[in-house]
Write a protein that holds these residues in place. Structure first.
Motif, short mmCIF file in Angstrom:
data_model
loop_
_atom_site.label_atom_id
_atom_site.label_comp_id
_atom_site.label_asym_id
_atom_site.label_seq_id
_atom_site.Cartn_x
_atom_site.Cartn_y
_atom_site.Cartn_z
N GLY A 1 0.81 -1.22 0.00
CA GLY A 1 0.00 0.00 0.00
C GLY A 1 0.84 1.26 0.00
N GLU A 2 0.16 2.38 -0.04
CA GLU A 2 0.84 3.66 -0.16
C GLU A 2 1.67 4.02 1.07
OE1 GLU A 2 -2.05 6.57 -1.18
OE2 GLU A 2 -2.40 5.75 -3.20
N ASP A 3 1.42 3.37 2.21
CA ASP A 3 2.21 3.65 3.41
C ASP A 3 3.62 3.08 3.32
OD1 ASP A 3 0.21 5.05 4.60
OD2 ASP A 3 -0.40 3.47 5.98
N ALA A 4 3.83 2.11 2.44
CA ALA A 4 5.14 1.46 2.33
C ALA A 4 6.12 2.36 1.60
CB ALA A 4 4.99 0.13 1.59
N ALA A 5 7.30 2.53 2.18
CA ALA A 5 8.31 3.41 1.58
C ALA A 5 8.78 2.89 0.23
CB ALA A 5 9.49 3.55 2.54
N VAL A 6 8.72 1.57 0.02
CA VAL A 6 9.21 1.00 -1.22
C VAL A 6 8.21 1.17 -2.37
CG1 VAL A 6 8.27 -1.36 -0.98
CG2 VAL A 6 10.49 -1.00 -2.10
N ARG A 7 6.95 1.47 -2.06
CA ARG A 7 5.92 1.56 -3.09
C ARG A 7 6.27 2.56 -4.21
NH1 ARG A 7 0.32 0.80 -4.05
NH2 ARG A 7 -0.11 1.89 -6.00
N PRO A 8 6.56 3.83 -3.91
CA PRO A 8 6.89 4.76 -5.00
C PRO A 8 8.16 4.36 -5.76
CG PRO A 8 7.25 5.78 -2.85
CD PRO A 8 6.53 4.51 -2.60
N LYS A 9 9.09 3.72 -5.08
CA LYS A 9 10.31 3.27 -5.77
C LYS A 9 9.97 2.20 -6.80
CE LYS A 9 13.11 3.92 -1.57
NZ LYS A 9 13.98 3.23 -0.58
N LEU A 10 9.09 1.26 -6.41
CA LEU A 10 8.66 0.21 -7.34
C LEU A 10 7.95 0.81 -8.54
CD1 LEU A 10 7.32 -2.56 -4.92
CD2 LEU A 10 9.13 -2.85 -6.62
N MET A 11 7.07 1.76 -8.30
CA MET A 11 6.30 2.35 -9.39
C MET A 11 7.21 3.12 -10.35
SD MET A 11 3.41 1.09 -8.79
CE MET A 11 2.54 1.90 -10.14
N ARG A 12 8.20 3.84 -9.82
CA ARG A 12 9.14 4.57 -10.68
C ARG A 12 9.96 3.60 -11.52
NH1 ARG A 12 9.66 8.03 -6.09
NH2 ARG A 12 11.53 6.91 -5.40
N TRP A 13 10.37 2.48 -10.90
CA TRP A 13 11.16 1.48 -11.62
C TRP A 13 10.35 0.86 -12.76
CZ3 TRP A 13 10.65 -4.10 -11.16
CH2 TRP A 13 11.64 -4.81 -11.83
N LEU A 14 9.14 0.46 -12.48
CA LEU A 14 8.28 -0.12 -13.51
C LEU A 14 8.03 0.89 -14.63
CD1 LEU A 14 5.70 -1.92 -11.21
CD2 LEU A 14 7.34 -3.05 -12.71
N ASP A 15 7.81 2.15 -14.25
CA ASP A 15 7.56 3.18 -15.25
C ASP A 15 8.79 3.40 -16.12
OD1 ASP A 15 5.70 5.29 -16.24
OD2 ASP A 15 7.31 6.63 -15.57
N SER A 16 9.99 3.33 -15.53
CA SER A 16 11.22 3.52 -16.31
C SER A 16 11.42 2.42 -17.34
CB SER A 16 12.43 3.59 -15.37
OG SER A 16 12.72 2.32 -14.81
N ASN B 1 18.25 -4.81 -8.15
CA ASN B 1 18.87 -3.91 -7.18
C ASN B 1 18.64 -2.45 -7.56
OD1 ASN B 1 19.95 -5.81 -5.38
ND2 ASN B 1 21.65 -6.21 -6.77
N ALA B 2 17.80 -2.26 -8.60
CA ALA B 2 17.43 -0.89 -8.99
C ALA B 2 16.42 -0.31 -8.00
CB ALA B 2 16.86 -0.89 -10.40
N VAL B 3 15.79 -1.19 -7.23
CA VAL B 3 14.88 -0.77 -6.17
C VAL B 3 15.46 -1.28 -4.85
CG1 VAL B 3 12.54 -0.88 -5.22
CG2 VAL B 3 12.89 -0.92 -7.71
N ILE B 4 15.79 -0.36 -3.97
CA ILE B 4 16.41 -0.72 -2.70
C ILE B 4 15.41 -0.48 -1.57
CG2 ILE B 4 18.24 -0.19 -1.05
CD1 ILE B 4 19.22 -1.66 -3.51
N GLU B 5 15.24 -1.50 -0.73
CA GLU B 5 14.39 -1.35 0.44
C GLU B 5 15.29 -1.24 1.67
OE1 GLU B 5 10.18 -2.88 2.21
OE2 GLU B 5 11.21 -4.16 0.77
#
Length: 303
Positions: free
Chosen positions: A201-216, A267-271
Motif C-alpha cells: 500500500g501507499e504507506d510502504a516506503a518502497v511503493r513509490p520506488k517500485l512504481m518509478r522502476w516499472l515506469d522507467s 537492485n534498482a529498487v532498494i528497500e
C-alpha cells in the motif's frame, strides 16, 4: 526546585490513564476531592498546568502529555520491578518492548529480532504491530524501546526519535508455482507486464520506488491488489492471486517456506530497514544485538 512528590505523580498518572478524576478515585479508593487537591499540589510544585477543562472533562495539556510520558516510564518500570522480584528473586528480567510497522514483512521482522532471542540473558520480548505514526507515539511515552520501520523518522511528526539504519537490500518477485507455470515467458522483468501483480500500500516506503522502476521500464502492470499489511500481501501472493515483491534478504527463506517460484531480482529498487529509538546512541542490550547482527550478516552495510 522542590523534589517531586511521587504519590502526587502517581495520582496524576492514574487520572490520565483512567480518563478522569471520578474513575481514578474509584481505582484508588479515594474521594474525587482528595485527588483533585493532590493534582493541584503537583501542578503548583512543578509550576505548570497538566490538565485543562473541556466541558465537564479534563484534557491533558501539551505539558501534561510530556509529563505523562515520564510518569509512564517511572511507574511501568516500578511494576516490572515488582514482577521481577516476585518471579525471580535476586535477578531482574530484561524486557524488550518493540513496535513493528505493519508494512515490514513478518519474516523480515523475525530475522531482525532473532539476535535478541539468542542473547546470553534472553529478554522477555513484547511485540506490537501497527501503523508507524501510532508506534512512534508509544515510543515517545516510553511504552516501546524500539520501532522497526521501512523508513527513517518522519519529519512531520512532533515526536523525538533517532533513526538507525540497519541495512538495505534489493527487491525480488515471487509467484506461486501454478501461477508462474501459466506464463510461457520467463523474461524478467518483462513477465510482470502480462501478469497480475500485488503491491504494498501507499504507506510502504518502497511503493513509490517500485512504481518509478516499472515506469522507467515502460511496464504497465495489472495491479490486482494493494495491501497495507505485508503479511496479507504475502498470503494472497502465496495463494496464486498475483506475483508479489519481497525483500531479497528473505527471498530464499520464503521460497523454502512456501514453495513459491523466484521470477527475478533487481537492485534498482532498494528497500531499507531502520531501528527508531529515543536514544541518539543505542544502549539497550537487545537493540545493540539487533543492530550489530543486521549490519554484519543480513544486509549491505548502511551508507
Amino acid at each position: 526546585m522542590s523534589q517531586i512528590n511521587y504519590k502526587h505523580l502517581h495520582y496524576f498518572w492514574v487520572v490520565a490513564k483512567a480518563g478522569g478524576v471520578g474513575k481514578a478515585a474509584d481505582q484508588l479508593h479515594l474521594t474525587p476531592q482528595s485527588i483533585s487537591a493532590q493534582l493541584g499540589l503537583l501542578e503548583e510544585s512543578l509550576g505548570v498546568q497538566l490538565f485543562r477543562k473541556s466541558g465537564r472533562k479534563l484534557e491533558l495539556t501539551d505539558t501534561g502529555r510530556l509529563a505523562l510520558g515520564y510518569a509512564e516510564a517511572i511507574f511501568v518500570l516500578g511494576e516490572e520491578m515488582q514482577d521481577a522480584l516476585r518471579q525471580h528473586p535476586g535477578r531482574r528480567v530484561l524486557q524488550f518492548k518493540v513496535g513493528i510497522a505493519d508494512v515490514v514483512p513478518k519474516t523480515m521482522a523475525y530475522q531482525l529480532l532473532e539476535p535478541a532471542i539468542h542473547m546470553a540473558e534472553q529478554p522477555k520480548m513484547l511485540c506490537r504491530e501497527g501503523r508507524l505514526a501510532a508506534l512512534l507515539g508509544d515510543l515517545a511515552v516510553h511504552k516501546l524501546d524500539l520501532v522497526i520501520a521501512d523508513r527513517a523518522m518522519p519529519n512531520n511528526l512532533n515526536v523525538r526519535g533517532f533513526s538507525h539504519l540497519l541495512g538495505e537490500c534489493g527487491i525480488s518477485f515471487l509467484a506461486s508455482a501454478e501461477l508462474a507455470a501459466s506464463f510461457k515467458s520467463t523474461d524478467f522483468p518483462g513477465v510482470l507486464a502480462d501478469a497480475p501483480l500485488l503491491l504494498p500500500g501507499e504507506d510502504a516506503a518502497v511503493r513509490p520506488k517500485l512504481m518509478r522502476w516499472l515506469d522507467s521500464l515502460h511496464i504497465r502492470p495489472n495491479i490486482v491488489g494493494e495491501f497495507d499489511d505485508s503479511a496479507l500481501l504475502n498470503a494472497f501472493g502465496q495463494e496464486g492471486v498475483g506475483m508479489y515483491p519481497v525483500p531479497t534478504a528473505i527471498v530464499k527463506l520464503l521460497q523454502q517456506q512456501t514453495g513459491s517460484v523466484l521470477l527475478g531480482t533487481t537492485n534498482a529498487v532498494i528497500e531499507q530497514f531502520y531501528a527508531i529509538s529515543t536514544e541518539r546512541r543505542l544502549t539497550h542490550p537487545a537493540v545493540l544485538a539487533i543492530s550489530q547482527a543486521a549490519r554484519q550478516a543480513m544486509f549491505v552495510e548502511g551508507k
